[in-house]
Scaffold this active site. Structure first.
Site, PDB file in Angstrom:
ATOM      1  N   PRO A  12       0.788  -1.225   0.000  1.00  0.00           N
ATOM      2  CA  PRO A  12       0.000   0.000   0.000  1.00  0.00           C
ATOM      3  C   PRO A  12       0.822   1.277   0.000  1.00  0.00           C
ATOM      4  O   PRO A  12       1.856   1.369   0.648  1.00  0.00           O
ATOM      5  CB  PRO A  12      -0.816  -0.101   1.302  1.00  0.00           C
ATOM      6  CG  PRO A  12      -0.107  -1.099   2.125  1.00  0.00           C
ATOM      7  CD  PRO A  12       0.533  -2.049   1.180  1.00  0.00           C
ATOM      8  N   ASN A  13       0.332   2.242  -0.750  1.00  0.00           N
ATOM      9  CA  ASN A  13       0.887   3.587  -0.877  1.00  0.00           C
ATOM     10  C   ASN A  13       2.190   3.647  -1.659  1.00  0.00           C
ATOM     11  O   ASN A  13       2.667   4.736  -1.979  1.00  0.00           O
ATOM     12  CB  ASN A  13       1.091   4.241   0.492  1.00  0.00           C
ATOM     13  CG  ASN A  13      -0.213   4.445   1.214  1.00  0.00           C
ATOM     14  OD1 ASN A  13      -1.110   5.116   0.714  1.00  0.00           O
ATOM     15  ND2 ASN A  13      -0.356   3.820   2.377  1.00  0.00           N
ATOM     16  N   ARG A  20       6.305  12.077  -2.486  1.00  0.00           N
ATOM     17  CA  ARG A  20       6.337  12.788  -1.188  1.00  0.00           C
ATOM     18  C   ARG A  20       7.436  12.179  -0.329  1.00  0.00           C
ATOM     19  O   ARG A  20       7.917  11.079  -0.576  1.00  0.00           O
ATOM     20  CB  ARG A  20       4.980  12.655  -0.455  1.00  0.00           C
ATOM     21  CG  ARG A  20       3.802  13.264  -1.197  1.00  0.00           C
ATOM     22  CD  ARG A  20       2.552  13.286  -0.334  1.00  0.00           C
ATOM     23  NE  ARG A  20       1.341  13.370  -1.154  1.00  0.00           N
ATOM     24  CZ  ARG A  20       0.592  12.309  -1.478  1.00  0.00           C
ATOM     25  NH1 ARG A  20       0.938  11.121  -1.042  1.00  0.00           N
ATOM     26  NH2 ARG A  20      -0.471  12.433  -2.248  1.00  0.00           N
ATOM     27  N   TYR A  25      11.819   8.272   1.309  1.00  0.00           N
ATOM     28  CA  TYR A  25      11.524   7.270   0.282  1.00  0.00           C
ATOM     29  C   TYR A  25      12.140   7.593  -1.077  1.00  0.00           C
ATOM     30  O   TYR A  25      11.877   6.905  -2.059  1.00  0.00           O
ATOM     31  CB  TYR A  25      10.014   7.123   0.151  1.00  0.00           C
ATOM     32  CG  TYR A  25       9.369   6.633   1.430  1.00  0.00           C
ATOM     33  CD1 TYR A  25       8.647   7.495   2.247  1.00  0.00           C
ATOM     34  CD2 TYR A  25       9.519   5.318   1.849  1.00  0.00           C
ATOM     35  CE1 TYR A  25       8.081   7.057   3.436  1.00  0.00           C
ATOM     36  CE2 TYR A  25       8.956   4.869   3.027  1.00  0.00           C
ATOM     37  CZ  TYR A  25       8.235   5.738   3.818  1.00  0.00           C
ATOM     38  OH  TYR A  25       7.669   5.305   4.983  1.00  0.00           O
ATOM     39  N   ASN A  77       7.923  -5.738  -0.953  1.00  0.00           N
ATOM     40  CA  ASN A  77       7.877  -4.618  -0.037  1.00  0.00           C
ATOM     41  C   ASN A  77       6.433  -4.510   0.430  1.00  0.00           C
ATOM     42  O   ASN A  77       5.599  -3.954  -0.258  1.00  0.00           O
ATOM     43  CB  ASN A  77       8.332  -3.310  -0.684  1.00  0.00           C
ATOM     44  CG  ASN A  77       8.362  -2.172   0.308  1.00  0.00           C
ATOM     45  OD1 ASN A  77       7.717  -2.236   1.371  1.00  0.00           O
ATOM     46  ND2 ASN A  77       9.102  -1.129  -0.003  1.00  0.00           N
ATOM     47  N   ALA A  80       3.087  -0.762   4.729  1.00  0.00           N
ATOM     48  CA  ALA A  80       2.565  -0.788   6.099  1.00  0.00           C
ATOM     49  C   ALA A  80       2.092  -2.171   6.515  1.00  0.00           C
ATOM     50  O   ALA A  80       2.076  -2.492   7.715  1.00  0.00           O
ATOM     51  CB  ALA A  80       1.418   0.209   6.230  1.00  0.00           C
ATOM     52  N   HIS A  83       3.952  -4.558   9.099  1.00  0.00           N
ATOM     53  CA  HIS A  83       3.811  -4.513  10.557  1.00  0.00           C
ATOM     54  C   HIS A  83       2.472  -5.063  11.045  1.00  0.00           C
ATOM     55  O   HIS A  83       2.217  -5.070  12.251  1.00  0.00           O
ATOM     56  CB  HIS A  83       3.986  -3.064  11.019  1.00  0.00           C
ATOM     57  CG  HIS A  83       5.078  -2.354  10.305  1.00  0.00           C
ATOM     58  ND1 HIS A  83       6.411  -2.700  10.430  1.00  0.00           N
ATOM     59  CD2 HIS A  83       5.029  -1.333   9.405  1.00  0.00           C
ATOM     60  CE1 HIS A  83       7.140  -1.907   9.663  1.00  0.00           C
ATOM     61  NE2 HIS A  83       6.344  -1.081   9.019  1.00  0.00           N
ATOM     62  N   ASP A  90       1.021 -15.576   5.842  1.00  0.00           N
ATOM     63  CA  ASP A  90       0.491 -16.934   5.657  1.00  0.00           C
ATOM     64  C   ASP A  90       0.451 -17.307   4.179  1.00  0.00           C
ATOM     65  O   ASP A  90       0.714 -18.468   3.816  1.00  0.00           O
ATOM     66  CB  ASP A  90      -0.909 -17.035   6.255  1.00  0.00           C
ATOM     67  CG  ASP A  90      -0.899 -17.092   7.773  1.00  0.00           C
ATOM     68  OD1 ASP A  90      -1.983 -16.922   8.370  1.00  0.00           O
ATOM     69  OD2 ASP A  90       0.188 -17.286   8.362  1.00  0.00           O
ATOM     70  N   GLU A 101      12.366  -9.855   1.759  1.00  0.00           N
ATOM     71  CA  GLU A 101      11.641  -8.689   2.274  1.00  0.00           C
ATOM     72  C   GLU A 101      12.467  -7.447   1.960  1.00  0.00           C
ATOM     73  O   GLU A 101      13.666  -7.405   2.284  1.00  0.00           O
ATOM     74  CB  GLU A 101      11.446  -8.819   3.775  1.00  0.00           C
ATOM     75  CG  GLU A 101      10.753  -7.638   4.434  1.00  0.00           C
ATOM     76  CD  GLU A 101      10.719  -7.754   5.951  1.00  0.00           C
ATOM     77  OE1 GLU A 101      11.135  -8.797   6.493  1.00  0.00           O
ATOM     78  OE2 GLU A 101      10.267  -6.788   6.588  1.00  0.00           O
ATOM     79  N   HIS A 103      12.698  -3.061   1.858  1.00  0.00           N
ATOM     80  CA  HIS A 103      12.171  -1.763   2.295  1.00  0.00           C
ATOM     81  C   HIS A 103      13.008  -0.642   1.708  1.00  0.00           C
ATOM     82  O   HIS A 103      14.241  -0.750   1.636  1.00  0.00           O
ATOM     83  CB  HIS A 103      12.166  -1.671   3.820  1.00  0.00           C
ATOM     84  CG  HIS A 103      11.279  -2.679   4.465  1.00  0.00           C
ATOM     85  ND1 HIS A 103       9.908  -2.593   4.426  1.00  0.00           N
ATOM     86  CD2 HIS A 103      11.552  -3.834   5.117  1.00  0.00           C
ATOM     87  CE1 HIS A 103       9.378  -3.617   5.052  1.00  0.00           C
ATOM     88  NE2 HIS A 103      10.351  -4.401   5.470  1.00  0.00           N
ATOM     89  N   VAL A 104      12.349   0.444   1.335  1.00  0.00           N
ATOM     90  CA  VAL A 104      13.046   1.619   0.820  1.00  0.00           C
ATOM     91  C   VAL A 104      13.735   2.358   1.955  1.00  0.00           C
ATOM     92  O   VAL A 104      14.876   2.805   1.835  1.00  0.00           O
ATOM     93  CB  VAL A 104      12.053   2.562   0.098  1.00  0.00           C
ATOM     94  CG1 VAL A 104      12.742   3.835  -0.354  1.00  0.00           C
ATOM     95  CG2 VAL A 104      11.394   1.855  -1.074  1.00  0.00           C
ATOM     96  N   SER A 105      13.039   2.447   3.087  1.00  0.00           N
ATOM     97  CA  SER A 105      13.595   3.171   4.240  1.00  0.00           C
ATOM     98  C   SER A 105      14.307   2.196   5.176  1.00  0.00           C
ATOM     99  O   SER A 105      14.161   0.972   5.074  1.00  0.00           O
ATOM    100  CB  SER A 105      12.472   3.896   5.000  1.00  0.00           C
ATOM    101  OG  SER A 105      11.638   2.951   5.666  1.00  0.00           O
ATOM    102  N   ARG A 110      13.713   4.104  12.443  1.00  0.00           N
ATOM    103  CA  ARG A 110      12.519   4.950  12.493  1.00  0.00           C
ATOM    104  C   ARG A 110      11.731   4.667  13.754  1.00  0.00           C
ATOM    105  O   ARG A 110      12.279   4.249  14.765  1.00  0.00           O
ATOM    106  CB  ARG A 110      11.713   4.758  11.204  1.00  0.00           C
ATOM    107  CG  ARG A 110      12.525   5.095   9.936  1.00  0.00           C
ATOM    108  CD  ARG A 110      11.736   4.887   8.678  1.00  0.00           C
ATOM    109  NE  ARG A 110      10.606   5.806   8.610  1.00  0.00           N
ATOM    110  CZ  ARG A 110       9.612   5.674   7.727  1.00  0.00           C
ATOM    111  NH1 ARG A 110       9.618   4.667   6.858  1.00  0.00           N
ATOM    112  NH2 ARG A 110       8.621   6.529   7.705  1.00  0.00           N
ATOM    113  N   ARG A 114       7.836   0.311  13.669  1.00  0.00           N
ATOM    114  CA  ARG A 114       8.243  -0.137  12.332  1.00  0.00           C
ATOM    115  C   ARG A 114       9.313  -1.236  12.401  1.00  0.00           C
ATOM    116  O   ARG A 114       9.627  -1.863  11.404  1.00  0.00           O
ATOM    117  CB  ARG A 114       8.787   1.018  11.486  1.00  0.00           C
ATOM    118  CG  ARG A 114       7.764   2.030  11.070  1.00  0.00           C
ATOM    119  CD  ARG A 114       8.316   2.960   9.993  1.00  0.00           C
ATOM    120  NE  ARG A 114       7.593   4.211   9.974  1.00  0.00           N
ATOM    121  CZ  ARG A 114       6.518   4.434   9.197  1.00  0.00           C
ATOM    122  NH1 ARG A 114       6.081   3.483   8.367  1.00  0.00           N
ATOM    123  NH2 ARG A 114       5.884   5.582   9.232  1.00  0.00           N
TER     124      ARG A 114
END
Ligand SMILES: O=C(O)[C@]1(O)C=C(c2cccc(Sc3ccccc3)c2)[C@@H](O)[C@H](O)C1
Length: 139
Positions: A12-13, A20, A25, A77, A80, A83, A90, A101, A103-105, A110, A114
């Protein structure tokens, strides 16, 4: 036999990536990231499919479909859902496809919440960028 058929999933997002919070990111858009990944994969004679959804169930459905497509490995990725989503965890374990797995950040630099992931313990590897780290003005 090395992986030859990969699936790259973004949660998501991440369709808003690059628009932004570039200090966390980056400024590269998801289509650009996907295009670069496909180009790199092609140079290695690897097939790379990409998928992005803001919906947990759609991601679960895409993971389930991957098994019948002969996907050898997944790079995900979860955004959200990293978490929160036992359902996506599953699905990954259920289809038995190894996953990385991504992640960009730097999720470990953080907010505390997270730092928990439903995916890392069963991942082949976990890759984080440095977005959000103090060295990059993160909080
Ligand atoms: O760092 C990541 O890649 C991460 O998976 C991505 C996340 C995330 C969260 C919100 C938005 C976006 S993408 C974005 C960034 C700025 C503006 C709009 C969208 C990613 C976080 O939820 C996760 O904790 C970490």
């Amino acid at each position: 036999m090395p992986s030859r058929n990969l699936l790259f999933i973004n949660g998501p997002n991440l369709n808003l990536l690059g628009t932004r919070e570039p200090h966390i990111y980056g400024s590269t858009t998801l289509p650009d990231v996907e295009a670069a990944a496909k180009q790199q994969a092609a140079s290695l004679s690897i097939s790379l499919a990409t998928f992005q959804s803001n919906h947990e169930g759609a991601i679960v459905d895409r993971i389930q479909a991957a098994r019948d497509e002969g996907v050898d490995a997944i790079v995900i990725n979860p955004g959200a859902f990293t978490h929160t989503s036992v359902a996506i965890r599953d699905a990954l374990l259920g289809v038995g496809i190894p996953y990385v797995e991504l992640h960009v950040s730097n999720v470990h630099a953080r907010e505390e919440w997270r730092r928990h992931s439903y995916f890392t313990d069963k991942a082949v590897a976990m890759v984080c960028g440095m977005g959000g780290s103090r060295v990059h003005g993160g909080y």
